[in-house]
Design a protein around this motif. Sequence first.
Motif, PDB file in Angstrom:
ATOM      1  N   GLU A 169      -0.543  -0.717 -10.184  1.00  0.00           N
ATOM      2  CA  GLU A 169      -0.184   0.558  -9.565  1.00  0.00           C
ATOM      3  C   GLU A 169      -1.443   1.320  -9.191  1.00  0.00           C
ATOM      4  OE1 GLU A 169       2.623   2.794 -11.843  1.00  0.00           O
ATOM      5  OE2 GLU A 169       4.225   1.303 -11.584  1.00  0.00           O
ATOM      6  N   VAL A 170      -1.319   2.099  -8.112  1.00  0.00           N
ATOM      7  CA  VAL A 170      -2.445   2.835  -7.533  1.00  0.00           C
ATOM      8  C   VAL A 170      -2.077   4.309  -7.472  1.00  0.00           C
ATOM      9  CG1 VAL A 170      -3.993   3.021  -5.552  1.00  0.00           C
ATOM     10  CG2 VAL A 170      -2.979   0.816  -6.125  1.00  0.00           C
ATOM     11  N   LEU A 171      -3.032   5.181  -7.790  1.00  0.00           N
ATOM     12  CA  LEU A 171      -2.812   6.623  -7.707  1.00  0.00           C
ATOM     13  C   LEU A 171      -3.342   7.137  -6.374  1.00  0.00           C
ATOM     14  CD1 LEU A 171      -1.886   9.209  -9.214  1.00  0.00           C
ATOM     15  CD2 LEU A 171      -4.256   9.474  -9.976  1.00  0.00           C
ATOM     16  N   HIS A 172      -2.463   7.779  -5.593  1.00  0.00           N
ATOM     17  CA  HIS A 172      -2.847   8.347  -4.306  1.00  0.00           C
ATOM     18  C   HIS A 172      -2.086   9.645  -4.097  1.00  0.00           C
ATOM     19  CE1 HIS A 172      -4.164   8.637  -0.183  1.00  0.00           C
ATOM     20  NE2 HIS A 172      -2.924   8.592   0.278  1.00  0.00           N
ATOM     21  N   GLN A 173      -2.810  10.685  -3.698  1.00  0.00           N
ATOM     22  CA  GLN A 173      -2.205  12.000  -3.466  1.00  0.00           C
ATOM     23  C   GLN A 173      -1.421  12.477  -4.691  1.00  0.00           C
ATOM     24  OE1 GLN A 173       0.053  11.563   0.177  1.00  0.00           O
ATOM     25  NE2 GLN A 173      -1.757  11.896   1.459  1.00  0.00           N
ATOM     26  N   GLY A 174      -1.974  12.189  -5.871  1.00  0.00           N
ATOM     27  CA  GLY A 174      -1.358  12.656  -7.103  1.00  0.00           C
ATOM     28  C   GLY A 174      -0.104  11.922  -7.518  1.00  0.00           C
ATOM     29  N   GLN A 175       0.199  10.784  -6.882  1.00  0.00           N
ATOM     30  CA  GLN A 175       1.418  10.048  -7.223  1.00  0.00           C
ATOM     31  C   GLN A 175       1.110   8.563  -7.369  1.00  0.00           C
ATOM     32  OE1 GLN A 175       4.616  10.652  -4.450  1.00  0.00           O
ATOM     33  NE2 GLN A 175       6.154   9.757  -5.790  1.00  0.00           N
ATOM     34  N   TRP A 176       1.645   7.990  -8.453  1.00  0.00           N
ATOM     35  CA  TRP A 176       1.462   6.555  -8.670  1.00  0.00           C
ATOM     36  C   TRP A 176       2.429   5.757  -7.804  1.00  0.00           C
ATOM     37  CZ3 TRP A 176      -2.550   4.554 -11.134  1.00  0.00           C
ATOM     38  CH2 TRP A 176      -3.239   5.327 -12.062  1.00  0.00           C
ATOM     39  N   GLY A 177       1.925   4.690  -7.215  1.00  0.00           N
ATOM     40  CA  GLY A 177       2.745   3.803  -6.400  1.00  0.00           C
ATOM     41  C   GLY A 177       2.342   2.360  -6.625  1.00  0.00           C
ATOM     42  N   THR A 178       3.045   1.431  -5.995  1.00  0.00           N
ATOM     43  CA  THR A 178       2.823   0.009  -6.242  1.00  0.00           C
ATOM     44  C   THR A 178       2.085  -0.653  -5.083  1.00  0.00           C
ATOM     45  OG1 THR A 178       4.969  -0.559  -5.277  1.00  0.00           O
ATOM     46  CG2 THR A 178       4.909  -0.102  -7.636  1.00  0.00           C
ATOM     47  N   VAL A 179       1.838  -1.962  -5.252  1.00  0.00           N
ATOM     48  CA  VAL A 179       1.139  -2.766  -4.254  1.00  0.00           C
ATOM     49  C   VAL A 179       2.032  -3.945  -3.902  1.00  0.00           C
ATOM     50  CG1 VAL A 179      -0.921  -4.143  -3.755  1.00  0.00           C
ATOM     51  CG2 VAL A 179      -1.101  -2.084  -5.187  1.00  0.00           C
ATOM     52  N   CYS A 180       2.201  -4.202  -2.606  1.00  0.00           N
ATOM     53  CA  CYS A 180       3.028  -5.320  -2.154  1.00  0.00           C
ATOM     54  C   CYS A 180       2.287  -6.643  -2.352  1.00  0.00           C
ATOM     55  CB  CYS A 180       3.379  -5.135  -0.679  1.00  0.00           C
ATOM     56  SG  CYS A 180       4.504  -6.398  -0.037  1.00  0.00           S
ATOM     57  N   ASP A 181       3.053  -7.704  -2.625  1.00  0.00           N
ATOM     58  CA  ASP A 181       2.421  -9.001  -2.902  1.00  0.00           C
ATOM     59  C   ASP A 181       2.076  -9.799  -1.653  1.00  0.00           C
ATOM     60  OD1 ASP A 181       4.873  -9.934  -2.017  1.00  0.00           O
ATOM     61  OD2 ASP A 181       5.567 -10.568  -3.999  1.00  0.00           O
TER      62      ASP A 181
END
Length: 521
Positions: free
Chosen positions: A49-61
Amino acid sequence: MARSPAATLYLFLLPLLLGQPPPSRPQSLGTTKLRLVGPESRPEEGRLEVLHQGQWGTVCDDNFAIQEATVACRQLGFDAAVTWAHSAKYGQGEGPIWLDNVRCVGTESSLDQCGSNGWGVNDCSHSEDVGVICHPRRHRGYVSETVSNALGPQGRRLEEVRLKPILASAKKHSPVTEGAVEVNYEGHWRQVCDQGWTMNNSRVVCGMLGFPSEVPVDSHYYRLKSLTNKNSFWIHQVTCLGTEPHIANCQVQVAPARGKLQPACPGGMHAVVSCVAGPHFRPQKAKPQRKGSRAEELRVRLRSGARLGEGRVEVLVNRQWGTVCDHRWNLISASVVCRQLGFGSAREALFGARLGQGLGPIHLSEVRCRGYERTLSDCVALEGSQNGCQHENDAAVRCNVPNMGFQNQVRLAGGRIPEEGLLEVQVEVNGVPRWGTVCSENWGLPEAMVACRQLGLGFAIHAHKETWYWSGMQRAQEVVMSGVRCSGTELALQQCQRHGPVHCSHSGGRFLAGVSCMDSE
């Protein structure tokens, strides 16, 4: 027509010659923060998971391979990647899918040096969330895993936690062990709604406050003493497993904005927690621990730490003390050690012999605790000799300890640097708090060690008996403490032995106690 290498280099350098910045790499990620979310809280594997603009999100495979996994693992502090996992092997994430088609060479030190489609540009679903498996060994230079960077909902920083005592009996306790939970966010203390509050939540809060365990609370007494109106609750609901070292690692739901139909806390009740202090912090009149627990506690000890609750982890095996290798060492296992020794959860898990190399055997390696074990011996581990560990890999911890208020009862004055000076202490004189100096009779290194620890400044390197060379300190300052004798293990000078009436046989102000400390941070 294909350009020659020289022509390509010229086109890259031309903007520099004209005073302009070179063209940036397309779709660069910028500065990123990463984390792995996976089962059993293993630090070396999980959903990326990556933090961007204060929100954690995922990475596509999509197109994700060993090169990208290697860069991610290196950025997370591990030596290398073992492999990667596609198709949401570690569960589907929530929120945005921030990155797709990440492209790394494999030599980059962080993902922000790789390319991608750009933030949020993807054709994926969470069923394609990528995971990575890193080698459990930390790379050199990666010194600790700490909760100081814990981020809560929407990337908001959840800082300190405290208990606000409500009942008169709780207000008399030092440290405070029972009260309403409050969380510090951006300099303001916010209350927490008790909706769905569990003992697991209490365990996490108590661990942050330096307490090894928790006990149930009869909320009947507190419902009659509501501290606030419904709309002032900031945290609406907290869901912890009980193994987290910080409340920000739990699922935290922020209260809805004011003015909406749904109240911030439907029951209007604040969460109340009651903790149990470890043996170091109990009043002397408290009941001793149950028989046999002392022997159990001696199986683990901390060495070379400047402060109470920190040090190199050593375990007793076959009547011989030895160390623990830092392979797979993390905050979960470190917290088991801290709680076993009567402290709270770990605030830092240290690698690479950060607090000094031990002697003798390396008893354990690749310790894997789930978080609820009573002792380190209950955790899964290998023998230290099985994977080539050296004492340069000795693991250490810094535990959360209760705030006893002792640091507010001592200060330094007149020193050339903040770590040295004339010692001033606060004591009660006829029931009234009063600041004064300490007579230097009997003043030595054990007493100075206690003073530096109480000041939060680590080790004492000198115990000053004559402080005349600190200019401006010959003021009319009353001597309030004399004949101090410490064993060196006390938490505060006020806990050391002192003789009866305060006196100082030396005349003048030059024979007052002072210290020079050395911070270990």
